[in-house]
Design a protein around this motif. Structure first.
Motif, PDB file in Angstrom:
ATOM      1  N   GLU A 157       7.794  -0.127  11.569  1.00  0.00           N
ATOM      2  CA  GLU A 157       7.858  -1.583  11.663  1.00  0.00           C
ATOM      3  C   GLU A 157       6.471  -2.213  11.760  1.00  0.00           C
ATOM      4  N   GLU A 158       5.567  -1.573  12.479  1.00  0.00           N
ATOM      5  CA  GLU A 158       4.226  -2.127  12.596  1.00  0.00           C
ATOM      6  C   GLU A 158       3.527  -2.136  11.240  1.00  0.00           C
ATOM      7  N   TRP A 159       3.728  -1.073  10.461  1.00  0.00           N
ATOM      8  CA  TRP A 159       3.119  -1.001   9.131  1.00  0.00           C
ATOM      9  C   TRP A 159       3.713  -2.069   8.210  1.00  0.00           C
ATOM     10  N   ILE A 160       5.034  -2.201   8.221  1.00  0.00           N
ATOM     11  CA  ILE A 160       5.703  -3.200   7.380  1.00  0.00           C
ATOM     12  C   ILE A 160       5.193  -4.601   7.705  1.00  0.00           C
ATOM     13  N   ASP A 161       5.187  -4.940   8.984  1.00  0.00           N
ATOM     14  CA  ASP A 161       4.762  -6.280   9.400  1.00  0.00           C
ATOM     15  C   ASP A 161       3.307  -6.541   9.016  1.00  0.00           C
ATOM     16  N   ARG A 214      10.367  -8.090   2.901  1.00  0.00           N
ATOM     17  CA  ARG A 214      10.528  -6.832   3.638  1.00  0.00           C
ATOM     18  C   ARG A 214      11.041  -5.717   2.719  1.00  0.00           C
ATOM     19  N   ILE A 215      11.955  -6.048   1.809  1.00  0.00           N
ATOM     20  CA  ILE A 215      12.461  -5.051   0.863  1.00  0.00           C
ATOM     21  C   ILE A 215      11.338  -4.556  -0.040  1.00  0.00           C
ATOM     22  N   VAL A 216      10.530  -5.482  -0.553  1.00  0.00           N
ATOM     23  CA  VAL A 216       9.415  -5.105  -1.426  1.00  0.00           C
ATOM     24  C   VAL A 216       8.371  -4.307  -0.644  1.00  0.00           C
ATOM     25  N   ALA A 217       8.134  -4.675   0.610  1.00  0.00           N
ATOM     26  CA  ALA A 217       7.182  -3.921   1.437  1.00  0.00           C
ATOM     27  C   ALA A 217       7.652  -2.481   1.642  1.00  0.00           C
ATOM     28  N   LEU A 218       8.949  -2.303   1.834  1.00  0.00           N
ATOM     29  CA  LEU A 218       9.500  -0.943   1.984  1.00  0.00           C
ATOM     30  C   LEU A 218       9.355  -0.151   0.682  1.00  0.00           C
ATOM     31  N   LEU A 219       9.663  -0.790  -0.438  1.00  0.00           N
ATOM     32  CA  LEU A 219       9.541  -0.106  -1.734  1.00  0.00           C
ATOM     33  C   LEU A 219       8.088   0.259  -2.020  1.00  0.00           C
ATOM     34  N   SER A 220       7.191  -0.704  -1.867  1.00  0.00           N
ATOM     35  CA  SER A 220       5.774  -0.452  -2.149  1.00  0.00           C
ATOM     36  C   SER A 220       5.211   0.599  -1.212  1.00  0.00           C
ATOM     37  N   GLY A 221       5.559   0.485   0.066  1.00  0.00           N
ATOM     38  CA  GLY A 221       5.065   1.453   1.049  1.00  0.00           C
ATOM     39  C   GLY A 221       5.525   2.864   0.761  1.00  0.00           C
ATOM     40  N   ASP A 255      15.518   5.565  -4.626  1.00  0.00           N
ATOM     41  CA  ASP A 255      16.074   6.032  -3.356  1.00  0.00           C
ATOM     42  C   ASP A 255      15.863   4.968  -2.275  1.00  0.00           C
ATOM     43  N   GLU A 256      14.685   4.366  -2.255  1.00  0.00           N
ATOM     44  CA  GLU A 256      14.330   3.416  -1.202  1.00  0.00           C
ATOM     45  C   GLU A 256      15.095   2.103  -1.314  1.00  0.00           C
ATOM     46  N   ILE A 257      15.486   1.701  -2.523  1.00  0.00           N
ATOM     47  CA  ILE A 257      16.188   0.425  -2.663  1.00  0.00           C
ATOM     48  C   ILE A 257      17.527   0.470  -1.939  1.00  0.00           C
ATOM     49  N   LYS A 258      18.202   1.622  -1.957  1.00  0.00           N
ATOM     50  CA  LYS A 258      19.473   1.745  -1.240  1.00  0.00           C
ATOM     51  C   LYS A 258      19.251   1.570   0.263  1.00  0.00           C
ATOM     52  N   TYR A 259      18.226   2.276   0.771  1.00  0.00           N
ATOM     53  CA  TYR A 259      17.915   2.204   2.198  1.00  0.00           C
ATOM     54  C   TYR A 259      17.513   0.786   2.596  1.00  0.00           C
ATOM     55  N   SER A 260      16.627   0.171   1.817  1.00  0.00           N
ATOM     56  CA  SER A 260      16.071  -1.130   2.198  1.00  0.00           C
ATOM     57  C   SER A 260      17.123  -2.242   2.151  1.00  0.00           C
ATOM     58  N   MET A 261      18.010  -2.207   1.163  1.00  0.00           N
ATOM     59  CA  MET A 261      19.054  -3.229   1.078  1.00  0.00           C
ATOM     60  C   MET A 261      20.017  -3.121   2.257  1.00  0.00           C
ATOM     61  N   THR A 262      20.377  -1.891   2.624  1.00  0.00           N
ATOM     62  CA  THR A 262      21.264  -1.697   3.772  1.00  0.00           C
ATOM     63  C   THR A 262      20.576  -2.109   5.065  1.00  0.00           C
ATOM     64  N   LYS A 263      19.301  -1.748   5.198  1.00  0.00           N
ATOM     65  CA  LYS A 263      18.552  -2.081   6.409  1.00  0.00           C
ATOM     66  C   LYS A 263      18.418  -3.593   6.571  1.00  0.00           C
ATOM     67  N   GLU A 264      18.111  -4.295   5.496  1.00  0.00           N
ATOM     68  CA  GLU A 264      17.821  -5.720   5.598  1.00  0.00           C
ATOM     69  C   GLU A 264      19.067  -6.600   5.503  1.00  0.00           C
ATOM     70  N   ILE A 288      21.368 -15.866   3.631  1.00  0.00           N
ATOM     71  CA  ILE A 288      20.070 -15.246   3.923  1.00  0.00           C
ATOM     72  C   ILE A 288      18.955 -16.157   3.419  1.00  0.00           C
ATOM     73  N   VAL A 289      17.825 -16.126   4.110  1.00  0.00           N
ATOM     74  CA  VAL A 289      16.616 -16.756   3.579  1.00  0.00           C
ATOM     75  C   VAL A 289      16.025 -15.740   2.606  1.00  0.00           C
ATOM     76  N   LEU A 290      16.128 -16.041   1.320  1.00  0.00           N
ATOM     77  CA  LEU A 290      15.846 -15.042   0.294  1.00  0.00           C
ATOM     78  C   LEU A 290      14.431 -14.484   0.386  1.00  0.00           C
ATOM     79  N   TYR A 291      13.431 -15.359   0.459  1.00  0.00           N
ATOM     80  CA  TYR A 291      12.055 -14.891   0.354  1.00  0.00           C
ATOM     81  C   TYR A 291      11.695 -13.910   1.468  1.00  0.00           C
ATOM     82  N   SER A 292      12.035 -14.248   2.700  1.00  0.00           N
ATOM     83  CA  SER A 292      11.647 -13.375   3.816  1.00  0.00           C
ATOM     84  C   SER A 292      12.356 -12.028   3.756  1.00  0.00           C
ATOM     85  N   LYS A 293      13.606 -12.015   3.310  1.00  0.00           N
ATOM     86  CA  LYS A 293      14.316 -10.740   3.158  1.00  0.00           C
ATOM     87  C   LYS A 293      13.694  -9.901   2.042  1.00  0.00           C
ATOM     88  N   LEU A 294      13.402 -10.554   0.929  1.00  0.00           N
ATOM     89  CA  LEU A 294      12.810  -9.827  -0.196  1.00  0.00           C
ATOM     90  C   LEU A 294      11.429  -9.279   0.141  1.00  0.00           C
TER      91      LEU A 294
END
Length: 521
Positions: free
Chosen positions: A176-180, A157-164, A130-139, A149-155
């Protein structure tokens, strides 16, 4: 210093530190030394050492000194207990644990990952899909046209959203504060270790508390605890009142509840302890997964001939098994379908084999003298490691030998994305050589007592990112308008000591596939 008492106290601490430093210094070893010790030349140094001394230990010219053990010693070392060869001590020394706190033992976190998360892998996969759909659209946005895109920095954030989504649940995982903070904690931990190492060991206790890098680490943990406090209070109130939480609230707290269940009573309801545990979990999970996915995507855009076979495999599994539906109505793979993606699994393993997290693995510090089968005795305090990259790129290693692979053999110095798929097609090897497999010829997740407990979760997470990318997105090397790829155009890796990282600044281009082309909408 006006006070004689203050002067005496500082002098005592200085002398005590000096005595400890002298007593704990590793003994000099009578072993051959290879290489220059330059951080960017470790691969060359290890190759020189394994060529000259294939069956005996040697040292690489690093500081502190490190002993490289031969492949023949792997089985005698891998299951020795922590009181003899210590992984945690290696981590603590590497990150100067006394001042950074990195390497603190956390049995409750280990148990939650190794036992609970692995046991409930199937149930947490729903949230990830479920989160991969949200995170890809968000990022990445709608992204209907080719977009750099700068691949690493985008990924990251996507991985942080999935893991979180799994580790703390909604809504905190999207804060956003938690992700950062969870992304930045690892970066700041490395900076803190590098900064404190610049100081003489005798002076570190005196300066550590004043270093901004050390203070940042403490601030991350403290703020993490503050953000988690409302969740902790809600859980405590539920236990006091015996009031049942809603299904949504229960899902949000699943992993946190596992951690609390393994935490001792004295610390269980302390938000600072939970905050520290979550930051340590992020340290272990986010950047390692981001690096692995980055390597895979770089390999795919450089070797485009693999993209279509991987898409066809997903399409075939969807036709055979059908699909489930996310909460937003979008399609997702059935959990029982993941093991059937053998080509994808093989490609991940091959990418990791040639782009590993490190050139050396099973790194330990000896807690006692060890007598090796080679006849050498290594003293307590010695740092040891195995040349894993060279083991896994040598035709003398059984799994990469011509005899073991059969007629489809490709030398292990070359990339073959279907190498392990073809091996698993052979009778008797169907369940071997998987991405998560740890063995004497597959060392990137560790081997023995300290094999990575989170590798099963990481594998699913990586596959979910790539399934979304393959089914619903197009991606190419920057400027590759003819979609030609090219191994020589793959962004080069960065090497520092034994560490291997994908280029964090490299760009690729992405766009969403046209609706009629998407496999899962």
């Amino acid at each position: 210093m006006n006070s004689p008492l203050t002067f005496s106290a500082v002098l005592f601490l200085f002398v005590a530190a000096a005595v400890r430093y002298v007593l704990n210094r590793p003994k000099r070893l009578n072993l051959p030394v290879v290489g220059t010790g330059h951080p960017q030349e470790m691969m060359k140094d290890l190759l020189e050492g394994t060529t000259k001394y294939p069956d005996t230990p040697f040292m690489v010219a690093t500081s502190p000194q490190q002993v490289v053990l031969p492949y023949s010693c792997l089985d005698e070392i891998r299951n020795l207990p922590e009181n003899k060869v210590s992984f945690m001590k290696f981590v603590q020394e590497t990150f100067v644990y006394r001042h950074t706190g990195i390497g603190e033992t956390s049995p409750e976190l280990t148990a939650a990952v190794k036992v609970d998360l692995t046991r409930h892998l199937s149930s947490v996969t729903d949230g990830l899909q479920d989160e991969i759909k949200y995170s890809m659209t968000k990022e990445l946005g709608e992204c209907e046209n080719w977009t750099p895109i700068v691949l690493y920095s985008k990924l990251a954030r996507i991985v942080a959203l999935l893991s979180g989504r799994v580790f703390v649940g909604l809504p905190l995982s999207r804060d956003e504060e938690w992700i950062d903070s969870t992304i930045q904690f690892t970066v700041d931990a490395v900076k803190a270790a590098e900064t404190i190492r610049e100081w003489n060991p005798l002076l570190r206790p005196l300066v550590a508390g004043f270093l901004p890098e050390i203070r940042k680490l403490k601030a991350h943990k403290k703020r993490g605890g503050q953000l988690l406090a409302p969740m902790l209070e809600k859980k405590l109130e539920q236990l006091r009142s015996e009031k049942k939480l809603s299904e949504e609230e229960e899902q949000q707290m699943v992993f946190v509840s596992w951690v609390l269940g393994h935490t001792n009573e004295r610390e269980r309801w302390n938000p600072d302890v939970l905050g520290s545990n979550q930051m340590v979990l992020s340290f272990a999970a986010i950047h390692t997964t981001t690096m692995a996915v980055s390597h895979v995507i770089f390999d795919l855009v450089a070797r485009r001939e693999y993209i279509q076979p991987l898409r066809e495999e997903i399409e075939r599994v969807l036709k055979e098994d059908g699909y489930d539906v996310n909460g937003d109505g979008s399609m997702k793979l059935k959990k029982s379908s993941f093991p059937k993606l053998r080509k994808l699994d093989s490609f991940l393993k091959e990418s990791q084999r040639l782009n590993p997290p490190g050139l050396a693995n099973n790194r330990r510090v000896l807690n006692s003298n060890i007598k090796l089968s080679t006849g050498h005795t290594l003293p307590k305090g010695t740092r040891i490691m195995f040349p894993s990259y060279h083991i896994m790129t040598s035709a003398e290693t059984l799994a990469f030998s011509p005899a073991y692979n059969g007629p489809s053999y490709v030398p292990p110095t070359q990339f073959d994305g279907l190498r392990f798929y073809k091996l698993r097609e052979q009778p008797g090897k169907e369940n071997r050589h998987q991405f998560v497999t740890t063995s004497e010829d597959s060392l990137n997740f560790g081997y023995g007592n300290h094999a990575c407990p989170g590798r099963f979760f990481a594998s699913n997470e990586i596959k979910i990112v790539l399934i979304e990318l393959l089914t619903n997105w197009e991606f190419r090397l920057s400027g590759d308008e003819k979609l030609e790829g090219g191994e020589d155009k793959r962004p080069v890796n960065y090497y520092s000591e034994a560490g291997v990282t994908p280029n964090p600044f490299a760009e690729i281009e992405v766009r969403r596939r046209k609706k009629e082309e998407r496999l899962m909408v």
